[in-house]
Motif scaffolding. Structure first.
Motif, short mmCIF file in Angstrom:
data_model
loop_
_atom_site.label_atom_id
_atom_site.label_comp_id
_atom_site.label_asym_id
_atom_site.label_seq_id
_atom_site.Cartn_x
_atom_site.Cartn_y
_atom_site.Cartn_z
N ALA A 1 0.92 -1.39 -0.29
CA ALA A 1 -0.04 0.04 0.14
C ALA A 1 0.79 1.54 -0.04
O ALA A 1 0.39 2.35 -1.21
CB ALA A 1 -0.89 -0.23 0.89
N VAL A 2 1.71 1.14 1.09
CA VAL A 2 3.35 2.13 1.22
C VAL A 2 3.39 2.28 -0.56
O VAL A 2 3.64 3.32 -0.76
CB VAL A 2 3.76 2.71 2.09
N THR A 3 3.78 1.27 -0.84
CA THR A 3 4.80 1.60 -2.53
C THR A 3 3.89 2.00 -3.25
O THR A 3 4.36 3.18 -4.41
CB THR A 3 5.19 0.40 -2.92
N GLY A 4 2.08 2.02 -2.84
CA GLY A 4 1.41 1.98 -4.29
C GLY A 4 1.14 4.00 -4.43
O GLY A 4 1.46 4.91 -5.22
N SER B 1 5.94 -3.54 -16.19
CA SER B 1 5.85 -4.03 -15.13
C SER B 1 6.63 -3.21 -13.79
O SER B 1 5.41 -3.62 -12.86
CB SER B 1 7.82 -4.36 -14.93
N ASN B 2 5.94 -1.93 -14.63
CA ASN B 2 6.05 -0.57 -14.61
C ASN B 2 4.20 -0.92 -13.26
O ASN B 2 4.57 -0.11 -12.20
CB ASN B 2 6.24 0.52 -14.76
N THR B 3 3.68 -0.99 -14.46
CA THR B 3 2.25 -0.63 -13.99
C THR B 3 1.97 -2.11 -13.21
O THR B 3 1.12 -2.14 -12.10
CB THR B 3 1.13 -0.95 -15.07
N MET B 4 2.31 -2.67 -13.32
CA MET B 4 1.69 -4.59 -12.03
C MET B 4 2.34 -3.98 -10.68
O MET B 4 1.97 -4.59 -9.85
CB MET B 4 2.31 -5.42 -12.79
N LEU B 5 3.49 -3.29 -10.97
CA LEU B 5 4.14 -3.54 -9.65
C LEU B 5 3.92 -2.28 -8.31
O LEU B 5 3.73 -1.95 -7.79
CB LEU B 5 5.78 -3.21 -9.56
N HIS B 6 3.59 -0.42 -9.38
CA HIS B 6 3.15 0.26 -9.01
C HIS B 6 1.09 0.80 -8.66
O HIS B 6 0.86 1.32 -7.17
CB HIS B 6 4.33 1.35 -9.51
N VAL B 7 0.46 -0.17 -9.79
CA VAL B 7 -0.68 -0.15 -9.32
C VAL B 7 -1.50 -1.17 -9.29
O VAL B 7 -2.65 -0.81 -8.51
CB VAL B 7 -0.91 0.99 -11.13
N LEU B 8 -1.30 -2.27 -9.84
CA LEU B 8 -2.35 -3.67 -10.35
C LEU B 8 -1.89 -3.63 -9.06
O LEU B 8 -2.90 -3.96 -8.08
CB LEU B 8 -2.20 -4.01 -11.12
N SER B 9 -0.78 -4.28 -8.42
CA SER B 9 -0.27 -5.25 -7.51
C SER B 9 -1.04 -4.19 -6.36
O SER B 9 -1.56 -5.05 -5.53
CB SER B 9 0.81 -5.62 -7.13
N PRO B 10 -0.49 -3.34 -5.81
CA PRO B 10 -0.76 -2.33 -4.46
C PRO B 10 -2.81 -2.42 -5.01
O PRO B 10 -3.30 -2.61 -3.41
CB PRO B 10 -0.50 -1.11 -4.44
N LEU B 11 -3.12 -2.51 -6.19
CA LEU B 11 -4.74 -1.60 -5.98
C LEU B 11 -5.06 -2.78 -5.61
O LEU B 11 -5.96 -3.11 -4.57
CB LEU B 11 -4.96 -1.34 -7.57
N PHE B 12 -4.82 -4.21 -6.26
CA PHE B 12 -5.65 -5.46 -5.84
C PHE B 12 -4.94 -6.18 -4.89
O PHE B 12 -6.55 -6.78 -4.31
CB PHE B 12 -5.52 -6.53 -7.39
N ALA B 13 -4.46 -5.99 -4.41
CA ALA B 13 -4.00 -5.94 -2.43
C ALA B 13 -5.24 -6.26 -1.74
O ALA B 13 -5.72 -6.10 -0.88
CB ALA B 13 -2.35 -5.92 -2.59
N VAL B 14 -5.24 -4.86 -2.37
CA VAL B 14 -6.19 -3.65 -1.14
C VAL B 14 -7.46 -4.59 -1.42
O VAL B 14 -7.78 -4.66 -0.38
CB VAL B 14 -5.96 -2.51 -1.17
N ILE B 15 -7.80 -4.41 -2.46
CA ILE B 15 -9.30 -4.95 -2.60
C ILE B 15 -9.85 -6.15 -2.11
O ILE B 15 -10.37 -5.98 -1.34
CB ILE B 15 -9.80 -4.35 -3.87
N VAL B 16 -8.34 -7.06 -2.54
CA VAL B 16 -8.76 -8.36 -2.04
C VAL B 16 -8.39 -8.31 -0.79
O VAL B 16 -9.35 -9.51 -0.30
CB VAL B 16 -7.40 -9.45 -2.51
#
Length: 223
Positions: free
Chosen positions: A96-99, A119-134
């Motif tokens: 979350a902090v990363t995002g 990779s930037n989109t996956m690491l900085h946008v999609l991964s943080p967003l979906f991690a929180v949602i999940v």
């Protein structure tokens, strides 16, 4: 009869969502690692230094953490234990902090194309967003106690110490807001303090939500 069929379906969906987060986080890391291995030293003095720098980024470490924890939860959505609780909270907070930091401070500083953009989109946008949602939807919850919160602080503090010690030895810092060369120790430590406060605020916020969001242990039994 309806309740009996819904619970396994929810558990299966929880597994899928955790696996999705793992794929986003670990997939983004895999692309970055491939580029680093095949691309030579880049702007680093040596190829080995480039690899070490890659693993020194908080972004990479947080994605590896959330990727590993999410993979474990994909195998067992109700996985538990005192150490795993800290790892789960750390993974959620760090990603979350990363995002937040990337999208408010670092976005646009480096022009990216091709694999780097993916990779930037996956690491900085999609991964943080979906991690929180999940986490909000699938948990697992309840898991966060005051002790879990305080233990979760150990990892980011260790990363900051490592960053400043290694930076003092090599002159390289992973992020401009921690760069002692340009900000001095007062400016860099101020940035570190701000990030630490953000981390703690998020940690206590997660603990508060952990006690108020639905108890996933009841809605997603082991299958």
């Amino acid at each position: 009869m309806t309740h009996r069929t819904e619970a396994p379906d929810r558990a299966a969906l929880a597994r899928f969502l955790h696996l999705l987060v793992a794929v986003l986080a670990l997939g983004g890391f895999a692309i970055e690692l491939f580029v680093a291995i095949t691309g030579g030293p880049g702007i680093a003095p040596t190829h080995a230094e480039r690899i070490v720098r890659l693993f020194s980024y908080f972004t990479i470490e947080s994605n590896l953490l959330i990727g590993g924890v999410s993979l474990a939860l994909a195998l067992d959505p109700r996985r538990d234990g005192p150490v795993f609780r800290v790892l789960r909270l750390d993974a959620l907070l760090c990603i979350a902090v990363t995002g937040v930091v990337y999208n408010t401070v670092l976005r646009g500083l480096v022009e990216l194309t091709g694999a780097g953009m993916v990779s930037n989109t996956m690491l900085h946008v999609l991964s943080p967003l979906f991690a929180v949602i999940v986490w909000v939807w699938a948990g697992p919850r309840p898991r966060v106690t005051a002790s879990t919160v305080w233990w979760s602080v150990a990892y980011p503090i260790a990363w900051l110490v490592y960053t400043f010690v290694r930076g003092a030895a090599t002159g390289w810092y992973p992020y401009p807001f921690l760069d002692v060369n340009t900000l001095g120790y007062s400016g860099a430590l101020t940035s570190a303090a701000i990030i630490s406060v953000l981390f703690l605020a998020l940690a206590w916020g997660v603990r508060w939500l952990d006690g108020r969001l639905p108890d996933t242990d009841r809605s997603a039994p082991r299958t």
